[in-house]
Design a protein around this motif. Structure first.
Motif, PDB file in Angstrom:
ATOM      1  N   SER A 169      33.216  64.233  40.704  1.00 45.79           N
ATOM      2  CA  SER A 169      33.702  64.457  42.223  1.00 45.79           C
ATOM      3  C   SER A 169      33.333  65.502  42.966  1.00 45.79           C
ATOM      4  O   SER A 169      32.541  65.932  43.549  1.00 45.79           O
ATOM      5  N   MET A 170      32.228  66.067  42.058  1.00 41.37           N
ATOM      6  CA  MET A 170      31.193  67.623  43.112  1.00 41.37           C
ATOM      7  C   MET A 170      29.863  66.327  42.749  1.00 41.37           C
ATOM      8  O   MET A 170      29.465  66.633  44.391  1.00 41.37           O
ATOM      9  N   THR A 171      29.576  65.522  42.896  1.00 42.00           N
ATOM     10  CA  THR A 171      28.646  64.899  43.438  1.00 42.00           C
ATOM     11  C   THR A 171      29.575  63.642  44.488  1.00 42.00           C
ATOM     12  O   THR A 171      28.464  63.972  45.119  1.00 42.00           O
ATOM     13  N   ALA A 172      30.681  63.087  44.257  1.00 47.97           N
ATOM     14  CA  ALA A 172      31.104  62.030  45.262  1.00 47.97           C
ATOM     15  C   ALA A 172      31.054  63.718  46.855  1.00 47.97           C
ATOM     16  O   ALA A 172      30.294  62.641  47.524  1.00 47.97           O
ATOM     17  N   ALA A 173      31.437  64.444  46.145  1.00 47.30           N
ATOM     18  CA  ALA A 173      31.426  66.007  47.439  1.00 47.30           C
ATOM     19  C   ALA A 173      30.491  66.055  47.556  1.00 47.30           C
ATOM     20  O   ALA A 173      30.074  65.948  49.465  1.00 47.30           O
TER      21      ALA A 173
END
Length: 733
Positions: free
Chosen positions: A212-216
């Motif tokens: 999720s952090m990478t996607a954000a």
């Protein structure tokens, strides 16, 4: 080329259908197994003892099992969820999760959380070294200090060991996954299993949060680019509107379209009016050269109201002239007045015709000019509309680009907000259903199963060894085999004597040491006498295939048996391995056959009487035994002793070792071939017999020696013979 088959050598005959190896003799196999039963029992017992010893040395291993439920898609916590991978098939998904559970990362997490690097089962520093540390010896010899064990090596060893003791499986088509850790410490095994499940779940959560952090982060970077693209597309749209001076493109397009429509309608009317004016103009032009009277008859002119009125005035004046001309003369004032009125009416008509014609020409020119003007206005409006359409298309294109960039920007913005809002949401598709508890019973080793398998394998190995030995045992075991493979009669079967009597085997018949042995020797004597018919066989040569088959003991005991009936001389002709002097304790240096043939001793000095048998030992060992036996002196010696003895028994060397037996057989009346049971290979015996027969030796029969009667009885051979006759008292024939 193949040598011809002789009828007296059945072993040379090709095998027929009866010798087909496809037939399995189960009875023979059973006898082979039963005859070696004690060896099989010993093997099984040894294996059992070794297995029990090894099992007692094995460390019990406990397996703790936990159950984890893995769902392909979890229940949504919110109306929107963080980014996830594309769903795959359930079986593939489960296989992937099984691999993740057994991954090195999860194993390292468990080792680190439970501090297994300090546990004796996983600590590299507490592991026993090899029996022979070659590396340490080399370091000692070279004087180098061994490298210390690093923390990375300790961690790597503990992780590898933990992965080896971890197992994961799925039963059936369920989504329940079973995790197990096998260790000698049952409490640690349960803790490690539960920690493994927890580490897997935590790893999944961390992976989702990281994803999720990478996607954000990626969407933030992408959002900046999309914002720049949107701003650029809006700037391009506004610049185009400013450059073209466009405010309300829709209103301009509508007005232009209405003007074009009205202009078109007016142009249609002008074209119709021009056509009508042109028609009148063409009529007038075609009559202009014919005078104004013809012009007055043109419908366009004639239809004019003034022309009709003037034409009526002219007709009225002409009618008045015509009426007055019938009453008055040409110069009558009334006639003059009437003609003057007619001329005035005609002039007015002509003038009016010319005016109408001029009006028609003017109308035509105006109609043409009006049509041209409207056409030019229509074309202008059409070009303007086309230009507006092109500008509108360009504006629409720029607007679509702006709208597309704005929609993409809004989508990314919404998705970024959702991802940011759910980045700290802990949700996973796995949960522990049953936690592992410390097992009370070890799972390995399965001592009962290992013992049963070891005993079974030992039994199978023993039976296979017995069958293989039976298959590979190409020796004579029965009289039927001797007769079928050699084509010679069996003169007798000599049983195996007990161990305590084997040193005195040459004296057994003389001393009646073993009743079965003595009875067997009598049987040989009887069969030999029965084969003589009317011609006695005075010289008897006894030989064998190889040393150690008992030909010397058979020769001595047969001599004692013959000595009960005849005068017998026993000659030891085995000059290379003399046995007679040792068996009967002759003094060293006693003269014998070698001395007689060499002329160094007298016959009386060489003959020694033992019981009822005279014997001639071999004497000193010569360097040329074959030459001595082939010499005329030996033949002359036989002629001399033939006149003194009824039976002369010669103990010959083995036929396969030297050629002495073939030489002696040429001087014999009968040759007895001794075969050791379960010892001498059949092809060797066949070759020995064949060599003697090629020398025209009178091979009379075979003695099967050293037969294990008990074993033969169990194998179905000689059953009952020695039970009834083997223990009878010696009798004389």
């Amino acid at each position: 080329m193949n040598s011809p088959v002789r009828p007296d050598r059945p072993w040379q005959r090709p095998a027929g259908p009866a010798a087909d190896s496809d037939f399995i003799d189960l009875k023979k196999i059973w006898h082979a197994i039963w005859s070696r039963k004690w060896g099989i029992v010993l093997l099984v017992a040894v294996v059992a003892v070794l297995t029990l010893f090894l099992l007692s040395r094995m460390t019990p291993i406990y397996k703790a099992v936990a159950t984890v439920l893995i769902e392909s898609k979890g229940t949504p916590v919110l109306s929107f969820q963080p980014a996830a991978d594309t769903p795959v098939e359930l079986s593939e998904y489960l296989q992937t999760q099984l691999s993740l559970m057994q991954s090195r990362g999860v194993a390292e997490r468990v080792v680190r959380d439970l501090n297994l690097t300090e546990h004796p089962e996983f600590d590299l520093r507490q592991q026993p070294g090899p029996l022979v540390d070659i590396g340490g010896l080399i370091d000692t010899l070279t004087g180098e200090e061994p490298e210390p064990i690093t923390e990375a090596e300790v961690m790597d060893y503990a992780t590898q060991k933990f992965m080896e003791r971890t197992s994961v499986w799925v039963e059936g088509k369920s989504q329940l996954v079973y995790l197990a850790v096998s260790m000698a410490d049952n409490l640690t095994a349960a803790q490690a299993t539960n920690q493994l499940a927890q580490a897997y779940i935590e790893a999944q959560l961390e992976a989702k949060v990281d994803m999720s952090m990478t996607a954000a982060s990626w969407m933030n970077e992408r959002l900046v680019s999309l914002r720049e693209n949107l701003q650029a597309s809006e700037d391009r749209l506004q610049a185009y509107l400013d450059a073209e001076g466009l405010v309300d493109l829709n209103g301009v397009g509508t007005i232009s379209a209405n003007e074009l429509s009205l202009t078109g309608d007016r142009m249609i009317d002008a074209r119709r009016q021009r056509a009508e004016a042109e028609s009148q103009y063409r009529q007038v032009q075609s009559m202009r050269s014919q005078g104004w009277e013809r012009l007055a008859s043109v419908p366009a002119v004639l239809g004019h109201p003034l022309i009709q009125q003037f034409k009526a005035d002219q007709a009225h004046a002409r009618s008045r002239v015509e009426d007055l001309s019938r009453r008055y003369g040409n110069r009558h004032p009334a006639m003059v007045s009437a003609r003057s009125d007619l001329n005035a009416a005609t002039a007015s008509l002509k003038q009016q015709v010319e005016q109408v014609v001029a009006s028609i020409e003017r109308n035509y020119q105006l109609a043409v000019a009006n049509e041209s003007s409207l056409k030019a206005s229509f074309d202008e409006n059409k070009d303007r509309i086309q230009d507006i359409s092109r500008k509108e298309f360009k504006v629409r294109d720029l607007q679509r680009e702006v709208e597309s960039d704005r929609a993409l920007y809004d989508t990314f913005m919404t998705r970024l907000q959702e991802t940011t809002a759910t980045s700290d949401l802990s949700s996973t598709n796995a949960r522990v259903v049953d936690a592992a508890i410390p097992p009370t019973e070890p799972s390995a080793p399965n001592k009962k199963l290992i013992l049963v398998v070891a005993l079974f394998l030992a039994l199978v190995l023993g039976i296979a060894q017995a069958i293989i030995r039976e298959i590979l045992d190409n020796t004579f075991k029965s009289s039927e085999e001797v007769e079928s493979k050699l084509g010679l009669p069996v003169m007798g079967i000599v049983p195996q004597v007990p161990r305590k009597l084997r040193k005195e085997v040459s004296h057994l018949f003389e001393r009646s040491g073993d009743k079965r042995f003595c009875e067997a020797v009598r049987t040989i004597r009887t069969n030999l006498l029965l084969t003589e018919a009317s011609q006695p066989r005075q010289v008897l040569v006894i030989t064998s295939t190889a040393p150690g088959e008992g030909k010397s003991s058979v020769s001595a005991n047969l001599a004692f048996a013959m000595g009960q009936l005849h005068r017998v001389l026993l000659i030891d002709a085995d000059l290379r391995r003399a046995t007679l002097d040792k068996a009967f304790d002759f003094k060293p240096g006693t003269p014998g056959l070698v001395n007689l043939i060499g002329g160094n001793a007298k016959l009386e000095d060489c003959i020694h009487t033992v019981g009822n048998v005279d014997m001639i030992a071999a004497g000193a060992v010569p360097s040329n035994p074959l030459e001595l036996l082939s010499s005329p002196r030996f033949a002359k010696l036989l002629e001399v002793v033939k006149g003194r003895y009824d039976r002369i028994i010669i103990d010959s060397p083995p036929s396969q070792a030297v050629s002495d037996a073939a030489v002696l057989s040429t001087l014999a009346d009968a040759v007895i071939y001794v075969v050791k049971s379960d010892s001498t290979l059949i092809p060797h015996v066949q070759k020995g017999v064949s060599q003697l027969q090629n020398s025209n030796a009178p091979v009379t029969g075979v003695v099967l020696n050293h037969v294990d009667i008990e074993k033969a009885k169990k194998n179905g051979q000689f059953r009952g013979y020695y039970d009834h006759y083997g223990y009878s008292e010696p009798q004389t024939v």
